[in-house]
Motif scaffolding. Structure first.
Motif, PDB file in Angstrom:
ATOM      1  N   SER A  37      73.737  -8.044 -26.347  1.00 32.76           N
ATOM      2  CA  SER A  37      75.054  -7.835 -25.751  1.00 32.76           C
ATOM      3  C   SER A  37      75.075  -6.555 -24.912  1.00 32.76           C
ATOM      4  CB  SER A  37      76.095  -7.759 -26.876  1.00 32.76           C
ATOM      5  OG  SER A  37      77.374  -7.746 -26.309  1.00 32.76           O
TER       6      SER A  37
ATOM      7  N   THR B  99      78.845  -5.499 -19.363  1.00 37.35           N
ATOM      8  CA  THR B  99      78.929  -5.832 -17.934  1.00 37.35           C
ATOM      9  C   THR B  99      80.128  -6.761 -17.744  1.00 37.35           C
ATOM     10  OG1 THR B  99      77.643  -7.865 -18.087  1.00 37.35           O
ATOM     11  CG2 THR B  99      76.389  -5.832 -17.791  1.00 37.35           C
TER      12      THR B  99
ATOM     13  N   VAL C 108      71.764 -17.975  -5.163  1.00 43.83           N
ATOM     14  CA  VAL C 108      70.397 -18.340  -5.594  1.00 43.83           C
ATOM     15  C   VAL C 108      70.211 -19.823  -5.840  1.00 43.83           C
ATOM     16  CG1 VAL C 108      69.374 -16.239  -6.584  1.00 43.83           C
ATOM     17  CG2 VAL C 108      70.907 -17.603  -7.974  1.00 43.83           C
TER      18      VAL C 108
ATOM     19  N   SER D 146      74.611  -7.446  -7.469  1.00 46.41           N
ATOM     20  CA  SER D 146      75.918  -6.910  -7.076  1.00 46.41           C
ATOM     21  C   SER D 146      76.670  -6.301  -8.246  1.00 46.41           C
ATOM     22  CB  SER D 146      76.765  -8.014  -6.431  1.00 46.41           C
ATOM     23  OG  SER D 146      77.015  -9.044  -7.369  1.00 46.41           O
TER      24      SER D 146
ATOM     25  N   ALA E 238      72.852 -11.232  -3.835  1.00 46.18           N
ATOM     26  CA  ALA E 238      73.932 -11.864  -4.614  1.00 46.18           C
ATOM     27  C   ALA E 238      74.904 -12.462  -3.612  1.00 46.18           C
ATOM     28  CB  ALA E 238      74.632 -10.844  -5.518  1.00 46.18           C
TER      29      ALA E 238
ATOM     30  N   ASN F 127      67.329 -12.232 -12.118  1.00 47.77           N
ATOM     31  CA  ASN F 127      68.368 -11.685 -12.997  1.00 47.77           C
ATOM     32  C   ASN F 127      69.695 -12.434 -12.919  1.00 47.77           C
ATOM     33  OD1 ASN F 127      69.939  -9.344 -14.416  1.00 47.77           O
ATOM     34  ND2 ASN F 127      70.916  -9.552 -12.407  1.00 47.77           N
TER      35      ASN F 127
ATOM     36  N   ILE G 173      64.915 -12.257 -16.527  1.00 48.25           N
ATOM     37  CA  ILE G 173      65.908 -11.690 -17.441  1.00 48.25           C
ATOM     38  C   ILE G 173      66.494 -12.836 -18.258  1.00 48.25           C
ATOM     39  CG2 ILE G 173      67.994 -10.283 -17.680  1.00 48.25           C
ATOM     40  CD1 ILE G 173      65.571  -8.797 -16.348  1.00 48.25           C
TER      41      ILE G 173
ATOM     42  N   SER H 163      78.232 -11.553  -3.435  1.00 50.69           N
ATOM     43  CA  SER H 163      79.250 -10.565  -3.013  1.00 50.69           C
ATOM     44  C   SER H 163      78.640  -9.515  -2.100  1.00 50.69           C
ATOM     45  CB  SER H 163      79.863  -9.880  -4.237  1.00 50.69           C
ATOM     46  OG  SER H 163      80.228 -10.823  -5.198  1.00 50.69           O
TER      47      SER H 163
ATOM     48  N   ILE I   4      73.647  -5.641 -14.919  1.00 52.70           N
ATOM     49  CA  ILE I   4      72.237  -5.347 -15.164  1.00 52.70           C
ATOM     50  C   ILE I   4      71.432  -5.339 -13.862  1.00 52.70           C
ATOM     51  CG2 ILE I   4      70.126  -6.276 -16.255  1.00 52.70           C
ATOM     52  CD1 ILE I   4      72.049  -7.325 -18.537  1.00 52.70           C
TER      53      ILE I   4
ATOM     54  N   LYS J 104      68.406 -20.311 -21.384  1.00 46.91           N
ATOM     55  CA  LYS J 104      67.594 -19.104 -21.575  1.00 46.91           C
ATOM     56  C   LYS J 104      66.334 -19.423 -22.393  1.00 46.91           C
ATOM     57  CE  LYS J 104      70.102 -16.082 -19.285  1.00 46.91           C
ATOM     58  NZ  LYS J 104      69.605 -15.412 -18.076  1.00 46.91           N
TER      59      LYS J 104
HETATM   60  N1  LIG Z   1      75.800  -8.992 -20.424  1.00 49.64           N
HETATM   61  C1  LIG Z   1      75.156  -9.476 -21.480  1.00 49.64           C
HETATM   62  O1  LIG Z   1      75.586  -9.278 -22.631  1.00 49.64           O
HETATM   63  C2  LIG Z   1      73.854 -10.224 -21.289  1.00 49.64           C
HETATM   64  C3  LIG Z   1      73.090 -10.469 -22.433  1.00 49.64           C
HETATM   65  C4  LIG Z   1      71.891 -11.154 -22.304  1.00 49.64           C
HETATM   66  C5  LIG Z   1      71.463 -11.579 -21.059  1.00 49.64           C
HETATM   67  N2  LIG Z   1      72.224 -11.341 -19.949  1.00 49.64           N
HETATM   68  C6  LIG Z   1      71.715 -11.820 -18.664  1.00 49.64           C
HETATM   69  O2  LIG Z   1      71.607 -10.722 -17.785  1.00 49.64           O
HETATM   70  C7  LIG Z   1      71.705 -11.185 -16.438  1.00 49.64           C
HETATM   71  C8  LIG Z   1      72.699 -10.318 -15.682  1.00 49.64           C
HETATM   72  O3  LIG Z   1      73.980 -10.481 -16.262  1.00 49.64           O
HETATM   73  P1  LIG Z   1      75.070  -9.301 -16.329  1.00 49.64           P
HETATM   74  O4  LIG Z   1      75.377  -9.058 -17.735  1.00 49.64           O
HETATM   75  O5  LIG Z   1      74.663  -8.177 -15.471  1.00 49.64           O
HETATM   76  O6  LIG Z   1      76.330 -10.081 -15.723  1.00 49.64           O
HETATM   77  P2  LIG Z   1      77.214  -9.828 -14.421  1.00 49.64           P
HETATM   78  O7  LIG Z   1      77.657  -8.411 -14.358  1.00 49.64           O
HETATM   79  O8  LIG Z   1      78.232 -10.905 -14.449  1.00 49.64           O
HETATM   80  O9  LIG Z   1      76.185 -10.059 -13.222  1.00 49.64           O
HETATM   81  C9  LIG Z   1      75.746 -11.333 -12.849  1.00 49.64           C
HETATM   82  C10 LIG Z   1      75.141 -11.240 -11.467  1.00 49.64           C
HETATM   83  O10 LIG Z   1      74.691 -12.534 -11.087  1.00 49.64           O
HETATM   84  C11 LIG Z   1      75.156 -12.800  -9.779  1.00 49.64           C
HETATM   85  N3  LIG Z   1      75.312 -14.220  -9.540  1.00 49.64           N
HETATM   86  C12 LIG Z   1      76.070 -15.112 -10.221  1.00 49.64           C
HETATM   87  N4  LIG Z   1      75.966 -16.324  -9.665  1.00 49.64           N
HETATM   88  C13 LIG Z   1      75.147 -16.185  -8.595  1.00 49.64           C
HETATM   89  C14 LIG Z   1      74.660 -17.071  -7.615  1.00 49.64           C
HETATM   90  N5  LIG Z   1      75.001 -18.377  -7.610  1.00 49.64           N
HETATM   91  N6  LIG Z   1      73.834 -16.589  -6.659  1.00 49.64           N
HETATM   92  C15 LIG Z   1      73.483 -15.294  -6.647  1.00 49.64           C
HETATM   93  N7  LIG Z   1      73.889 -14.403  -7.560  1.00 49.64           N
HETATM   94  C16 LIG Z   1      74.731 -14.860  -8.517  1.00 49.64           C
HETATM   95  C17 LIG Z   1      76.479 -12.048  -9.667  1.00 49.64           C
HETATM   96  O11 LIG Z   1      76.769 -11.712  -8.322  1.00 49.64           O
HETATM   97  P3  LIG Z   1      77.773 -12.472  -7.356  1.00 49.64           P
HETATM   98  O12 LIG Z   1      78.937 -12.920  -8.148  1.00 49.64           O
HETATM   99  O13 LIG Z   1      78.084 -11.424  -6.336  1.00 49.64           O
HETATM  100  O14 LIG Z   1      76.976 -13.594  -6.770  1.00 49.64           O
HETATM  101  C18 LIG Z   1      76.141 -10.774 -10.431  1.00 49.64           C
HETATM  102  O15 LIG Z   1      75.539  -9.842  -9.570  1.00 49.64           O
HETATM  103  C19 LIG Z   1      72.094 -12.659 -16.514  1.00 49.64           C
HETATM  104  O16 LIG Z   1      70.954 -13.456 -16.339  1.00 49.64           O
HETATM  105  C20 LIG Z   1      72.609 -12.815 -17.942  1.00 49.64           C
HETATM  106  O17 LIG Z   1      72.430 -14.124 -18.407  1.00 49.64           O
HETATM  107  C21 LIG Z   1      73.409 -10.671 -20.042  1.00 49.64           C
END
Ligand SMILES: NC(=O)c1ccc[n+]([C@@H]2O[C@H](COP(=O)([O-])OP(=O)(O)OC[C@H]3O[C@@H](n4cnc5c(N)ncnc54)[C@H](OP(=O)(O)O)[C@@H]3O)[C@@H](O)[C@H]2O)c1
Length: 270
Positions: free
Chosen positions: A186, A189, A63, A16, A38, A89, A139, A40, A19, A158
């Motif tokens: 980083s 998002t 999830v 949603s 997701a 993810n 991821i 949302s 990434i 992780k």
């Molecule tokens: N941004 C960074 O700097 C970064 C760096 C390294 C790794 N990552 C990893 O990349 C991945 C994606 O993160 P992002 O940066 O894209 O963050 P984000 O924009 O906050 O996206 C997180 C996603 O996870 C979903 N989510 C959260 N809880 C959930 C649940 N209980 N069931 C289903 N879906 C759920 C959220 O959707 P809903 O709220 O709609 O459920 C959203 O779509 C994560 O695994 C994060 O740890 C991010």
């Protein structure tokens, strides 16, 4: 030999936003059929409308819920047949020192960042084994290789995901199933905005930031090229490289990074 994405059924959790959303767009662009999941549903529907056509299915799911995991797989199979590619993810972080973040947040991170990917992998492996092909893409994060203070528990989930990925890859060797790891650094998002910052204002802790689309392109490329492990951003590559030769220096760097982004003087206070 590369992996052909045309017509493949790709299930992406956390699609949603950020990434996951960008990854869905890129797999769809590559000709795959995408199941975007997701909590949302409104955002998933907006994504489905944006992509258009009959190669996208939006499913509301948490999830961490076993029944939701069963439901998303049922709906995917009903619409498109069995899953070819699972992208684990969905993820979330609570920032804070180990002694101050609530146990509920610890449990939520473990359930979401570690148990859910394991549970979904267990669900799709049998059908992939039957076909003799498939991909599981986890991821992770640079902090899964080198922890950072006040993201200690998140880093641990992780790191565990990394271990799971490596072990599963060996278990499935020779079956035709690829088990891949993409570790973003980083990325710009909503991750840092939705994070629960307990004892310090969470901030974007690295100098170099990727766009979600750049990460998504790396995910799709790693799928196509069957790359076992991809670490992203200049900072991320540098810290994992340094850690190989001197974990002590890597610790010092990450301490410095955290201090700058989230003042360590506040850690553990109040
Ligand atoms: N941004 C960074 O700097 C970064 C760096 C390294 C790794 N990552 C990893 O990349 C991945 C994606 O993160 P992002 O940066 O894209 O963050 P984000 O924009 O906050 O996206 C997180 C996603 O996870 C979903 N989510 C959260 N809880 C959930 C649940 N209980 N069931 C289903 N879906 C759920 C959220 O959707 P809903 O709220 O709609 O459920 C959203 O779509 C994560 O695994 C994060 O740890 C991010």
């Amino acid at each position: 030999m590369g992996y052909d994405l045309q017509g493949k059924v790709v299930l992406i959790t956390g699609a949603s936003s950020g990434i996951g959303r960008a990854t869905a767009v890129e797999f769809h662009r590559a000709g795959s059929r995408v199941v975007v999941a997701a909590r949302s549903k409104d955002k998933l529907d907006a994504l489905a409308a944006e992509l258009g056509g009959d190669r996208v299915l939006a499913v509301k799911m948490d999830v961490t819920s076993e029944s939701d995991r069963t439901l998303v797989l049922e709906k995917s199979r009903e619409a498109f047949g069995s899953i070819d590619v699972l992208v684990n993810n969905a993820g979330w972080a609570s920032f804070g020192t180990v002694q101050r973040i609530p146990m509920a947040n610890v449990e939520k991170m473990v359930a979401l960042n570690l148990i859910a990917p394991i549970a979904l992998a267990r669900e799709v492996i049998p059908e992939m084994l039957e076909r003799g092909s498939g991909q599981i893409i986890n991821i992770s994060s640079v902090v899964g290789f080198q922890a950072i203070p006040r993201m200690t528990v998140y880093s641990a989930t992780k790191a565990a995901l990394n271990g799971f990925t490596t072990g599963l890859r060996m278990e499935l060797k020779g079956t035709g199933i690829d088990v891949l790891l993409v570790a973003p650094g980083s990325t710009n998002t909503s991750f840092f905005d939705v994070a629960d910052a307990i004892d310090a204002k969470a901030s974007r802790v690295a100098e170099t930031q990727y766009t979600p689309q750049r990460v998504a392109l790396a995910v799709v490329a790693s799928s196509r090229k069957r790359r076992r492990e991809v670490v992203l951003t200049a900072d991320g590559k540098m810290i994992t490289w340094i850690r190989r030769f001197s974990p002590r220096v890597a610790d010092l760097i990450m301490y410095g990074v955290a201090k700058k982004g989230m003042p360590l003087s506040k850690a553990g206070s109040a």
